[in-house]
Design a protein around this motif. Structure first.
Motif, PDB file in Angstrom:
ATOM      1  N   ALA A  13      51.672  50.911  10.950  1.00  0.00           N
ATOM      2  CA  ALA A  13      51.046  50.628  12.238  1.00  0.00           C
ATOM      3  C   ALA A  13      51.365  51.739  13.247  1.00  0.00           C
ATOM      4  CB  ALA A  13      51.519  49.274  12.770  1.00  0.00           C
ATOM      5  N   LEU A  14      52.613  52.182  13.274  1.00  0.00           N
ATOM      6  CA  LEU A  14      53.002  53.240  14.204  1.00  0.00           C
ATOM      7  C   LEU A  14      52.407  54.592  13.804  1.00  0.00           C
ATOM      8  CD1 LEU A  14      56.726  52.258  14.818  1.00  0.00           C
ATOM      9  CD2 LEU A  14      54.819  52.043  16.415  1.00  0.00           C
ATOM     10  N   ILE A  15      52.327  54.842  12.503  1.00  0.00           N
ATOM     11  CA  ILE A  15      51.693  56.080  12.038  1.00  0.00           C
ATOM     12  C   ILE A  15      50.225  56.110  12.452  1.00  0.00           C
ATOM     13  CG2 ILE A  15      50.968  57.366   9.986  1.00  0.00           C
ATOM     14  CD1 ILE A  15      53.538  56.347   8.624  1.00  0.00           C
ATOM     15  N   ALA A  16      49.543  54.984  12.261  1.00  0.00           N
ATOM     16  CA  ALA A  16      48.133  54.894  12.642  1.00  0.00           C
ATOM     17  C   ALA A  16      47.960  55.131  14.142  1.00  0.00           C
ATOM     18  CB  ALA A  16      47.571  53.526  12.248  1.00  0.00           C
ATOM     19  N   LEU A  51      44.987  56.510  17.005  1.00  0.00           N
ATOM     20  CA  LEU A  51      44.586  55.358  17.805  1.00  0.00           C
ATOM     21  C   LEU A  51      45.145  55.362  19.224  1.00  0.00           C
ATOM     22  CD1 LEU A  51      44.791  52.505  15.143  1.00  0.00           C
ATOM     23  CD2 LEU A  51      42.874  53.989  15.741  1.00  0.00           C
ATOM     24  N   SER A  52      46.044  56.277  19.528  1.00  0.00           N
ATOM     25  CA  SER A  52      46.611  56.308  20.875  1.00  0.00           C
ATOM     26  C   SER A  52      45.542  56.641  21.916  1.00  0.00           C
ATOM     27  CB  SER A  52      47.760  57.321  20.950  1.00  0.00           C
ATOM     28  OG  SER A  52      47.310  58.621  20.607  1.00  0.00           O
ATOM     29  N   GLU A  53      44.499  57.380  21.493  1.00  0.00           N
ATOM     30  CA  GLU A  53      43.430  57.753  22.422  1.00  0.00           C
ATOM     31  C   GLU A  53      42.574  56.558  22.834  1.00  0.00           C
ATOM     32  OE1 GLU A  53      43.045  60.759  23.685  1.00  0.00           O
ATOM     33  OE2 GLU A  53      44.753  61.556  22.549  1.00  0.00           O
ATOM     34  N   LEU A  54      42.648  55.478  22.074  1.00  0.00           N
ATOM     35  CA  LEU A  54      41.819  54.306  22.368  1.00  0.00           C
ATOM     36  C   LEU A  54      42.465  53.366  23.373  1.00  0.00           C
ATOM     37  CD1 LEU A  54      40.502  53.384  18.802  1.00  0.00           C
ATOM     38  CD2 LEU A  54      39.405  54.795  20.556  1.00  0.00           C
ATOM     39  N   LYS A  57      44.346  50.393  24.941  1.00  0.00           N
ATOM     40  CA  LYS A  57      44.672  49.034  24.513  1.00  0.00           C
ATOM     41  C   LYS A  57      44.018  48.671  23.184  1.00  0.00           C
ATOM     42  CE  LYS A  57      45.534  47.008  29.072  1.00  0.00           C
ATOM     43  NZ  LYS A  57      45.119  45.952  30.033  1.00  0.00           N
ATOM     44  N   ILE A  58      42.787  49.140  22.993  1.00  0.00           N
ATOM     45  CA  ILE A  58      42.090  48.851  21.737  1.00  0.00           C
ATOM     46  C   ILE A  58      42.884  49.413  20.558  1.00  0.00           C
ATOM     47  CG2 ILE A  58      39.974  49.184  20.414  1.00  0.00           C
ATOM     48  CD1 ILE A  58      39.642  47.350  22.793  1.00  0.00           C
ATOM     49  N   GLY A  59      43.446  50.598  20.723  1.00  0.00           N
ATOM     50  CA  GLY A  59      44.208  51.230  19.657  1.00  0.00           C
ATOM     51  C   GLY A  59      45.456  50.471  19.286  1.00  0.00           C
ATOM     52  N   TRP A  60      46.265  50.117  20.314  1.00  0.00           N
ATOM     53  CA  TRP A  60      47.504  49.432  19.939  1.00  0.00           C
ATOM     54  C   TRP A  60      47.263  47.992  19.532  1.00  0.00           C
ATOM     55  CZ3 TRP A  60      49.032  45.187  22.598  1.00  0.00           C
ATOM     56  CH2 TRP A  60      48.749  45.065  23.962  1.00  0.00           C
ATOM     57  N   GLU A 114      39.711  65.907  12.807  1.00  0.00           N
ATOM     58  CA  GLU A 114      40.198  65.626  14.151  1.00  0.00           C
ATOM     59  C   GLU A 114      40.320  64.114  14.325  1.00  0.00           C
ATOM     60  OE1 GLU A 114      41.236  67.407  16.665  1.00  0.00           O
ATOM     61  OE2 GLU A 114      40.989  69.331  15.625  1.00  0.00           O
ATOM     62  N   ALA A 115      41.538  63.675  14.601  1.00  0.00           N
ATOM     63  CA  ALA A 115      41.773  62.233  14.703  1.00  0.00           C
ATOM     64  C   ALA A 115      40.912  61.577  15.773  1.00  0.00           C
ATOM     65  CB  ALA A 115      43.253  61.971  14.983  1.00  0.00           C
ATOM     66  N   THR A 116      40.662  62.313  16.874  1.00  0.00           N
ATOM     67  CA  THR A 116      39.870  61.740  17.967  1.00  0.00           C
ATOM     68  C   THR A 116      38.425  61.489  17.563  1.00  0.00           C
ATOM     69  OG1 THR A 116      39.501  64.001  18.782  1.00  0.00           O
ATOM     70  CG2 THR A 116      41.317  62.757  19.758  1.00  0.00           C
ATOM     71  N   SER A 117      37.945  62.235  16.568  1.00  0.00           N
ATOM     72  CA  SER A 117      36.545  62.085  16.152  1.00  0.00           C
ATOM     73  C   SER A 117      36.329  60.857  15.269  1.00  0.00           C
ATOM     74  CB  SER A 117      36.075  63.340  15.412  1.00  0.00           C
ATOM     75  OG  SER A 117      36.783  63.504  14.191  1.00  0.00           O
ATOM     76  N   VAL A 118      37.396  60.310  14.712  1.00  0.00           N
ATOM     77  CA  VAL A 118      37.267  59.143  13.831  1.00  0.00           C
ATOM     78  C   VAL A 118      38.122  57.988  14.322  1.00  0.00           C
ATOM     79  CG1 VAL A 118      36.713  60.511  11.773  1.00  0.00           C
ATOM     80  CG2 VAL A 118      39.101  60.035  12.329  1.00  0.00           C
ATOM     81  N   SER A 119      38.535  58.030  15.586  1.00  0.00           N
ATOM     82  CA  SER A 119      39.476  57.028  16.095  1.00  0.00           C
ATOM     83  C   SER A 119      38.902  55.613  16.033  1.00  0.00           C
ATOM     84  CB  SER A 119      39.890  57.367  17.527  1.00  0.00           C
ATOM     85  OG  SER A 119      38.755  57.487  18.366  1.00  0.00           O
ATOM     86  N   TRP A 120      37.620  55.444  16.377  1.00  0.00           N
ATOM     87  CA  TRP A 120      37.029  54.101  16.349  1.00  0.00           C
ATOM     88  C   TRP A 120      36.912  53.588  14.921  1.00  0.00           C
ATOM     89  CZ3 TRP A 120      36.548  50.964  20.333  1.00  0.00           C
ATOM     90  CH2 TRP A 120      36.537  51.506  21.622  1.00  0.00           C
TER      91      TRP A 120
END
Length: 271
Positions: free
Chosen positions: A89-92, A97-100, A102-105, A159-165
Protein backbone atom coordinates in the motif's frame (compact mmCIF):
# COMPACT_ATOMS: atom_id res chain seq x y z
CA UNK A 1 13.79 -41.79 43.96
CA UNK A 2 12.13 -39.54 41.40
CA UNK A 3 8.45 -38.96 41.94
CA UNK A 4 6.78 -40.04 38.69
CA UNK A 5 3.54 -38.34 39.68
CA UNK A 6 5.07 -34.85 39.38
CA UNK A 7 3.78 -32.92 36.35
CA UNK A 8 6.13 -32.55 33.42
CA UNK A 9 7.34 -29.02 32.81
CA UNK A 10 7.24 -28.06 29.14
CA UNK A 11 10.35 -26.52 27.61
CA UNK A 12 9.86 -22.82 27.09
CA UNK A 13 10.99 -20.97 23.99
CA UNK A 14 10.20 -20.75 20.30
CA UNK A 15 11.35 -22.79 17.34
CA UNK A 16 14.25 -21.07 15.63
CA UNK A 17 14.19 -22.14 11.97
CA UNK A 18 10.60 -21.36 10.88
CA UNK A 19 10.47 -18.14 12.88
CA UNK A 20 13.84 -17.12 11.45
CA UNK A 21 12.37 -17.45 7.96
CA UNK A 22 9.31 -15.47 9.03
CA UNK A 23 11.60 -12.74 10.38
CA UNK A 24 13.46 -12.66 7.06
CA UNK A 25 10.14 -12.13 5.27
CA UNK A 26 9.21 -9.38 7.73
CA UNK A 27 12.57 -7.70 7.16
CA UNK A 28 12.04 -7.82 3.38
CA UNK A 29 8.64 -6.16 3.73
CA UNK A 30 10.03 -3.47 6.01
CA UNK A 31 12.94 -2.86 3.66
CA UNK A 32 10.47 -2.48 0.77
CA UNK A 33 8.82 0.43 2.61
CA UNK A 34 12.16 2.12 3.36
CA UNK A 35 13.32 1.69 -0.26
CA UNK A 36 10.12 3.23 -1.62
CA UNK A 37 10.52 6.22 0.71
CA UNK A 38 13.92 6.80 -0.90
CA UNK A 39 12.52 6.49 -4.46
CA UNK A 40 14.18 3.09 -4.99
CA UNK A 41 11.00 1.54 -6.34
CA UNK A 42 12.58 -1.33 -8.25
CA UNK A 43 14.38 -2.50 -5.09
CA UNK A 44 11.18 -2.18 -3.09
CA UNK A 45 9.22 -4.27 -5.61
CA UNK A 46 11.88 -6.97 -5.65
CA UNK A 47 11.86 -7.02 -1.83
CA UNK A 48 8.15 -7.89 -1.88
CA UNK A 49 8.86 -10.90 -4.09
CA UNK A 50 11.69 -11.93 -1.75
CA UNK A 51 9.24 -11.71 1.15
CA UNK A 52 6.92 -14.02 -0.78
CA UNK A 53 9.68 -16.62 -1.04
CA UNK A 54 10.30 -16.57 2.71
CA UNK A 55 6.54 -16.63 3.34
CA UNK A 56 6.27 -19.79 1.28
CA UNK A 57 9.19 -21.44 3.05
CA UNK A 58 8.48 -20.86 6.73
CA UNK A 59 5.26 -22.85 6.97
CA UNK A 60 6.52 -25.72 4.85
CA UNK A 61 9.75 -25.84 6.83
CA UNK A 62 7.78 -25.95 10.08
CA UNK A 63 5.76 -28.93 8.85
CA UNK A 64 8.80 -30.75 7.46
CA UNK A 65 10.70 -30.34 10.75
CA UNK A 66 7.62 -30.81 12.96
CA UNK A 67 8.11 -27.39 14.56
CA UNK A 68 4.59 -25.99 14.16
CA UNK A 69 3.39 -23.74 16.96
CA UNK A 70 0.59 -21.33 17.77
CA UNK A 71 3.23 -18.62 18.25
CA UNK A 72 4.60 -19.26 14.76
CA UNK A 73 1.15 -19.02 13.21
CA UNK A 74 0.42 -15.69 14.93
CA UNK A 75 3.86 -14.30 14.13
CA UNK A 76 3.42 -15.30 10.51
CA UNK A 77 0.12 -13.41 10.29
CA UNK A 78 1.68 -10.27 11.78
CA UNK A 79 4.60 -10.47 9.34
CA UNK A 80 2.22 -11.01 6.41
CA UNK A 81 0.26 -7.90 7.35
CA UNK A 82 3.44 -5.85 7.13
CA UNK A 83 4.92 -7.46 4.01
CA UNK A 84 1.72 -7.94 2.01
CA UNK A 85 -0.59 -5.35 3.54
CA UNK A 86 1.18 -2.18 4.66
CA UNK A 87 4.26 -2.41 2.43
CA UNK A 88 2.48 -2.73 -0.96
CA UNK A 89 0.00 0.00 0.00
CA UNK A 90 2.81 2.42 0.87
CA UNK A 91 4.79 1.49 -2.24
CA UNK A 92 1.73 2.15 -4.39
CA UNK A 93 1.16 5.51 -2.71
CA UNK A 94 4.79 6.62 -2.93
CA UNK A 95 5.13 5.56 -6.57
CA UNK A 96 2.00 6.71 -8.31
CA UNK A 97 -0.90 7.61 -6.03
CA UNK A 98 0.39 10.52 -3.96
CA UNK A 99 -0.53 12.86 -6.84
CA UNK A 100 -4.19 11.92 -6.46
CA UNK A 101 -4.46 13.34 -2.95
CA UNK A 102 -7.27 11.84 -0.88
CA UNK A 103 -8.31 9.53 -3.71
CA UNK A 104 -4.80 8.06 -3.76
CA UNK A 105 -4.46 7.30 -0.08
CA UNK A 106 -8.04 6.04 0.11
CA UNK A 107 -7.27 3.53 -2.65
CA UNK A 108 -4.23 2.43 -0.65
CA UNK A 109 -6.35 2.15 2.50
CA UNK A 110 -8.86 -0.06 0.68
CA UNK A 111 -5.99 -2.35 -0.24
CA UNK A 112 -4.53 -2.33 3.28
CA UNK A 113 -7.90 -2.96 4.94
CA UNK A 114 -8.60 -5.74 2.43
CA UNK A 115 -5.34 -7.45 3.37
CA UNK A 116 -6.14 -7.21 7.09
CA UNK A 117 -9.66 -8.59 6.61
CA UNK A 118 -8.33 -11.33 4.33
CA UNK A 119 -5.83 -12.51 6.94
CA UNK A 120 -8.39 -12.32 9.77
CA UNK A 121 -10.92 -14.33 7.77
CA UNK A 122 -8.32 -16.94 6.90
CA UNK A 123 -7.37 -17.38 10.56
CA UNK A 124 -10.99 -17.99 11.57
CA UNK A 125 -11.44 -20.63 8.87
CA UNK A 126 -8.32 -22.73 9.51
CA UNK A 127 -9.27 -26.40 9.57
CA UNK A 128 -12.76 -25.92 8.11
CA UNK A 129 -12.10 -24.41 4.67
CA UNK A 130 -11.50 -26.41 1.48
CA UNK A 131 -7.73 -26.74 1.17
CA UNK A 132 -7.91 -26.87 -2.62
CA UNK A 133 -9.03 -23.26 -2.87
CA UNK A 134 -8.46 -19.86 -1.29
CA UNK A 135 -11.54 -17.79 -0.52
CA UNK A 136 -10.54 -14.50 -2.06
CA UNK A 137 -7.22 -13.51 -3.53
CA UNK A 138 -4.35 -14.47 -1.21
CA UNK A 139 -2.47 -11.48 0.22
CA UNK A 140 0.97 -12.50 -1.20
CA UNK A 141 -0.53 -12.70 -4.70
CA UNK A 142 -2.22 -9.33 -4.20
CA UNK A 143 1.09 -7.83 -3.10
CA UNK A 144 2.76 -9.32 -6.19
CA UNK A 145 0.27 -7.48 -8.42
CA UNK A 146 1.13 -4.13 -6.84
CA UNK A 147 4.88 -4.80 -6.71
CA UNK A 148 4.91 -6.24 -10.23
CA UNK A 149 3.09 -3.21 -11.63
CA UNK A 150 5.58 -0.83 -10.01
CA UNK A 151 8.52 -2.95 -11.18
CA UNK A 152 7.26 -2.95 -14.78
CA UNK A 153 6.65 0.79 -14.61
CA UNK A 154 10.22 1.38 -13.47
CA UNK A 155 11.74 -0.98 -16.04
CA UNK A 156 9.87 0.56 -18.95
CA UNK A 157 10.21 4.16 -17.81
CA UNK A 158 6.48 4.73 -17.32
CA UNK A 159 5.64 8.09 -15.78
CA UNK A 160 3.68 7.30 -12.64
CA UNK A 161 1.58 10.45 -13.02
CA UNK A 162 0.36 9.31 -16.43
CA UNK A 163 -1.15 6.09 -15.05
CA UNK A 164 -2.07 7.23 -11.54
CA UNK A 165 -5.84 6.85 -12.01
CA UNK A 166 -5.50 3.42 -13.58
CA UNK A 167 -3.06 2.32 -10.89
CA UNK A 168 -5.38 3.63 -8.18
CA UNK A 169 -8.22 1.57 -9.64
CA UNK A 170 -5.99 -1.53 -9.76
CA UNK A 171 -4.89 -1.00 -6.16
CA UNK A 172 -8.44 -0.65 -4.85
CA UNK A 173 -9.72 -3.55 -6.99
CA UNK A 174 -6.93 -5.81 -5.70
CA UNK A 175 -7.96 -4.99 -2.14
CA UNK A 176 -11.57 -5.88 -2.93
CA UNK A 177 -10.54 -9.17 -4.56
CA UNK A 178 -8.91 -10.20 -1.28
CA UNK A 179 -12.22 -9.95 0.59
CA UNK A 180 -14.29 -11.45 -2.21
CA UNK A 181 -15.64 -14.99 -2.29
CA UNK A 182 -14.00 -15.82 -5.60
CA UNK A 183 -12.26 -19.19 -5.47
CA UNK A 184 -8.54 -19.29 -6.22
CA UNK A 185 -6.46 -22.43 -6.62
CA UNK A 186 -4.26 -22.90 -3.53
CA UNK A 187 -1.87 -25.51 -5.05
CA UNK A 188 -1.77 -27.20 -1.64
CA UNK A 189 -2.57 -30.56 -3.21
CA UNK A 190 0.90 -30.76 -4.74
CA UNK A 191 3.04 -33.43 -3.09
CA UNK A 192 6.40 -31.71 -2.79
CA UNK A 193 8.03 -34.88 -1.44
CA UNK A 194 6.68 -37.14 -4.17
CA UNK A 195 8.36 -38.29 -7.37
CA UNK A 196 7.71 -36.70 -10.75
CA UNK A 197 8.48 -37.50 -14.35
CA UNK A 198 11.79 -36.23 -15.76
CA UNK A 199 9.81 -34.11 -18.23
CA UNK A 200 8.37 -32.15 -15.31
CA UNK A 201 11.85 -31.09 -14.26
CA UNK A 202 12.56 -29.93 -17.80
CA UNK A 203 9.40 -27.85 -17.69
CA UNK A 204 10.50 -26.32 -14.38
CA UNK A 205 13.83 -25.36 -15.94
CA UNK A 206 11.98 -23.87 -18.91
CA UNK A 207 9.81 -21.77 -16.59
CA UNK A 208 12.89 -20.32 -14.88
CA UNK A 209 14.45 -19.55 -18.26
CA UNK A 210 11.32 -17.77 -19.50
CA UNK A 211 11.02 -15.71 -16.31
CA UNK A 212 14.68 -14.70 -16.48
CA UNK A 213 14.13 -13.12 -19.93
CA UNK A 214 12.08 -10.29 -18.38
CA UNK A 215 11.32 -11.00 -14.69
CA UNK A 216 9.30 -7.84 -14.09
CA UNK A 217 6.92 -8.22 -17.04
CA UNK A 218 6.47 -11.99 -16.88
CA UNK A 219 5.92 -12.17 -13.11
CA UNK A 220 3.50 -9.26 -13.32
CA UNK A 221 1.53 -10.92 -16.12
CA UNK A 222 1.44 -14.25 -14.28
CA UNK A 223 -0.07 -12.72 -11.15
CA UNK A 224 -2.55 -10.64 -13.15
CA UNK A 225 -3.70 -13.86 -14.81
CA UNK A 226 -3.95 -15.55 -11.41
CA UNK A 227 -6.06 -12.63 -10.13
CA UNK A 228 -8.41 -13.04 -13.09
CA UNK A 229 -8.62 -16.82 -12.58
CA UNK A 230 -10.72 -16.42 -9.41
CA UNK A 231 -13.79 -14.88 -11.05
CA UNK A 232 -13.40 -17.28 -14.00
CA UNK A 233 -13.22 -20.37 -11.73
CA UNK A 234 -16.20 -19.18 -9.68
CA UNK A 235 -18.35 -18.50 -12.74
CA UNK A 236 -17.58 -21.97 -14.10
CA UNK A 237 -18.46 -23.69 -10.82
CA UNK A 238 -21.92 -22.16 -10.29
CA UNK A 239 -25.04 -22.49 -12.40
CA UNK A 240 -26.37 -19.06 -11.47
CA UNK A 241 -24.18 -16.34 -10.02
CA UNK A 242 -25.45 -14.98 -6.69
CA UNK A 243 -24.28 -12.12 -4.49
CA UNK A 244 -22.96 -14.66 -1.96
CA UNK A 245 -20.66 -16.06 -4.66
CA UNK A 246 -18.95 -12.69 -4.94
CA UNK A 247 -19.00 -11.08 -1.50
CA UNK A 248 -20.19 -11.82 2.04
CA UNK A 249 -19.52 -14.50 4.61
CA UNK A 250 -21.63 -16.96 6.53
CA UNK A 251 -20.83 -16.79 10.24
CA UNK A 252 -17.10 -16.15 10.01
CA UNK A 253 -17.03 -15.84 13.82
CA UNK A 254 -18.69 -19.20 14.42
CA UNK A 255 -15.45 -21.11 14.82
CA UNK A 256 -12.32 -19.46 16.16
CA UNK A 257 -9.56 -22.07 16.28
CA UNK A 258 -7.26 -22.10 19.31
CA UNK A 259 -3.84 -23.60 19.77
CA UNK A 260 -5.48 -26.71 21.27
CA UNK A 261 -8.23 -27.16 18.67
CA UNK A 262 -6.17 -26.22 15.63
CA UNK A 263 -4.68 -29.23 13.80
CA UNK A 264 -0.89 -29.17 13.93
CA UNK A 265 -0.67 -29.34 10.17
CA UNK A 266 -2.72 -26.12 9.97
CA UNK A 267 -0.97 -24.09 12.66
CA UNK A 268 1.54 -22.64 10.22
CA UNK A 269 -0.62 -22.54 7.06
CA UNK A 270 -0.05 -19.75 4.60
CA UNK A 271 -2.39 -16.91 3.82
Amino acid sequence: MQNSSMPTVKNKGIYLLPNLLTTAGLFSGFYAVIASMNDRFEASAIAIFVAMIFDGLDGRMARLTNTQSAFGAEYDSMADMVSFGMAPALIAYNWGLSELGKIGWLACFIYCAGAALRLARFNTQVGIADKRYFQGLASPAAAAIIAGSVWVGQDYGVEATSVSWLFGLITAATGLLMVSNFRYASFKEIDWRGKVNFLVMLLVVAVFVVISVDPALILCCLFYLYACSGPFTTLRSVEKLKVSDVIGDEDVDTIIPTAESMPESQQQEKH
